[in-house]
Design an enzyme around this catalytic site. Structure first.
Site, short mmCIF file in Angstrom:
data_model
loop_
_atom_site.label_atom_id
_atom_site.label_comp_id
_atom_site.label_asym_id
_atom_site.label_seq_id
_atom_site.Cartn_x
_atom_site.Cartn_y
_atom_site.Cartn_z
N CYS B 137 -61.30 14.17 -49.15
CA CYS B 137 -60.77 13.75 -47.85
C CYS B 137 -61.56 14.40 -46.73
CB CYS B 137 -59.28 14.11 -47.77
SG CYS B 137 -58.51 13.69 -46.20
N CYS B 140 -59.62 15.50 -43.65
CA CYS B 140 -58.80 16.69 -43.86
C CYS B 140 -59.64 17.96 -43.81
CB CYS B 140 -58.13 16.69 -45.23
SG CYS B 140 -57.18 15.24 -45.58
N ASP B 141 -60.77 17.93 -44.48
CA ASP B 141 -61.47 19.18 -44.78
C ASP B 141 -62.78 19.35 -44.03
OD1 ASP B 141 -59.41 19.50 -46.53
OD2 ASP B 141 -60.52 18.87 -48.29
#
Lengths: 103, 309
Positions: B137, B140-141
């Site tokens: 992701c 997200c990261d």
């Protein structure tokens, strides 16, 4: 007991020196899986308030805390026992996975 | 454990856009509807930061917000949600059963809407390194790799949009793709080529994750020349497609070789009263809007099935 907001300032007192285990959820507002995870963590906290303390770290506001514990993917949930990391779960989890941590 | 006494008109497994649209249409038609979700509403959509291609939102919409709105829409007409993981389904009888850790639910129709999840590369230590350099992701990261070197594996829509996102954060990006061209909208491909910090490795596959305590690099093999090289990188974002989550139904409903449930445009499976909606159905385009469409069709077909009994 409601879910705590953990920061640099209160982390040692609330998380590391806690008498009972502490589950810490590292999250950010822009992270979709974190937003999905949040109500699961809340429900877990509500149902296990006698066994475990639950706190959340906003990684945008607390980059040093995220860095200190090597968080490179969110959501990450870390269980602390007596100031030490007892378990780490990376990614969106079911409530049962959190329950297994404290069994 | 005793089954619940009440027999539902419609039981939906999975709380993404397919599931909640089926719940909306089913409940609005007057059926008793229960939706079972193992995590939280939204499914894959819920993990998406910005949805730009679902009609009606000129400024885009956050995937999780959209999920909560879809849930509200269904609840407005009486659909219920239970956050319980289904451990087994019995689909062949006239009354179908869904087992969860707490209940055995009974229903006359079932809509399978379990969706799909990101495919893993299947390399050694891939699971261990998740959160320590391996990610599925980018939104997200990505921020954990600000100013660093990362690799993206894949060449489809997700890989390309991850690449664009990461090119603005990271110092250097390798895009590793097994083919010699991308499969994504041209404007996005162009933007990626023009980003300036993306190096493309065509006809290439990752054969090993190099690591100590965390990821330190990748071993990459060029499939045409056979040449093997080691790339140093801090992170790898894996975007090599999806795997259908049809396991609960396998052995009962007919599935394709690659694991998708076989059902036509009418969402009917080979079993009477069992319908397949969304990403787990064998179909040409997997989008939120086509998942929602499947959900509506499945509810209509379920209603027809119930009326005709």
């Amino acid at each position: 007991m409601s879910v705590l907001t953990l920061t640099q300032e209160n982390f040692e007192a609330e998380a590391l020196k806690s008498e009972i285990p502490v589950l810490v959820d590292f999250w950010a507002a822009w992270c979709g899986p974190c937003r999905m995870f949040s109500p699961i963590v809340d429900e877990f906290a509500e149902e296990n308030q006698d066994k475990v303390k639950v706190g959340k770290v906003n990684v945008d506001e607390q980059p040093d805390l995220a860095g200190r514990y090597g968080v490179m993917s969110i959501p990450t949930a870390i269980l602390f026992k007596n100031g030490e990391i007892a378990a780490t779960l990376v990614g969106l989890q079911q409530k049962s996975a959190l329950e297994d941590l404290i069994q | 454990m005793e089954p619940e006494k009440n027999i539902l008109d419609m039981l939906i497994v999975g709380g993404g856009p397919a599931g909640y649209t089926a719940a909306l249409y089913g409940a609005r038609a007057g059926l008793s509807v229960l939706l079972l979700e193992k995590l939280a509403p939204g499914g894959q959509m819920g993990t998406t930061d910005m949805v730009d291609n679902y009609p009606g939102f000129p400024k885009g919409v956050n995937g999780f917000d959209l999920a909560m709105q879809m849930k509200e829409c269904a609840e407005r007409f009486g659909a219920k949600t239970a956050l319980e993981e289904v451990s087994a389904l019995e689909l062949t009888g006239e009354v179908k059963l869904a087992h969860t850790p707490k209940h055995i639910y009974q229903a006359r129709t079932v809509v399978l809407a379990m969706g799909s999840h990101p495919r893993e590369l299947g390399l050694e230590r891939e699971g261990d390194l998740r959160g320590r350099g391996v990610s599925y992701c980018a939104t997200c990261d990505g921020m954990f790799y600000r100013g660093k070197t990362v690799a993206i594996v894949g060449g489809g829509n997700t890989a390309v949009s991850d690449g664009l996102y990461l090119s603005r954060l990271c110092d250097k990006i390798y895009l590793i793709h097994r083919r010699d061209k991308l499969r994504a909208p041209l404007p996005q491909q162009k933007a990626l080529e023009q980003a300036g910090n993306v190096e493309f490795l065509w006809n290439s596959e990752v054969t090993a994750l190099l690591s100590g305590d965390r990821l330190s690099g990748l071993r990459v093999r060029n499939k045409k020349t056979g040449e093997v090289q080691e790339l140093a990188c801090d992170g790898v974002f894996i975007a090599v497609g999806q795997v259908p989550d049809a396991q609960l139904a396998v052995g009962q409903v007919a599935c394709s070789e690659d694991g998708y449930v076989l059902a036509g445009e009418d969402t009917r499976t080979n079993l009477p009263g069992v319908f397949a909606a969304g990403d787990l159905r064998k179909k040409p385009l997997r989008q939120i809007v086509t998942a929602a469409s499947d959900g509506a069709v499945a509810a209509a077909m379920a209603q027809e099935y119930l009326d005709g009994r």
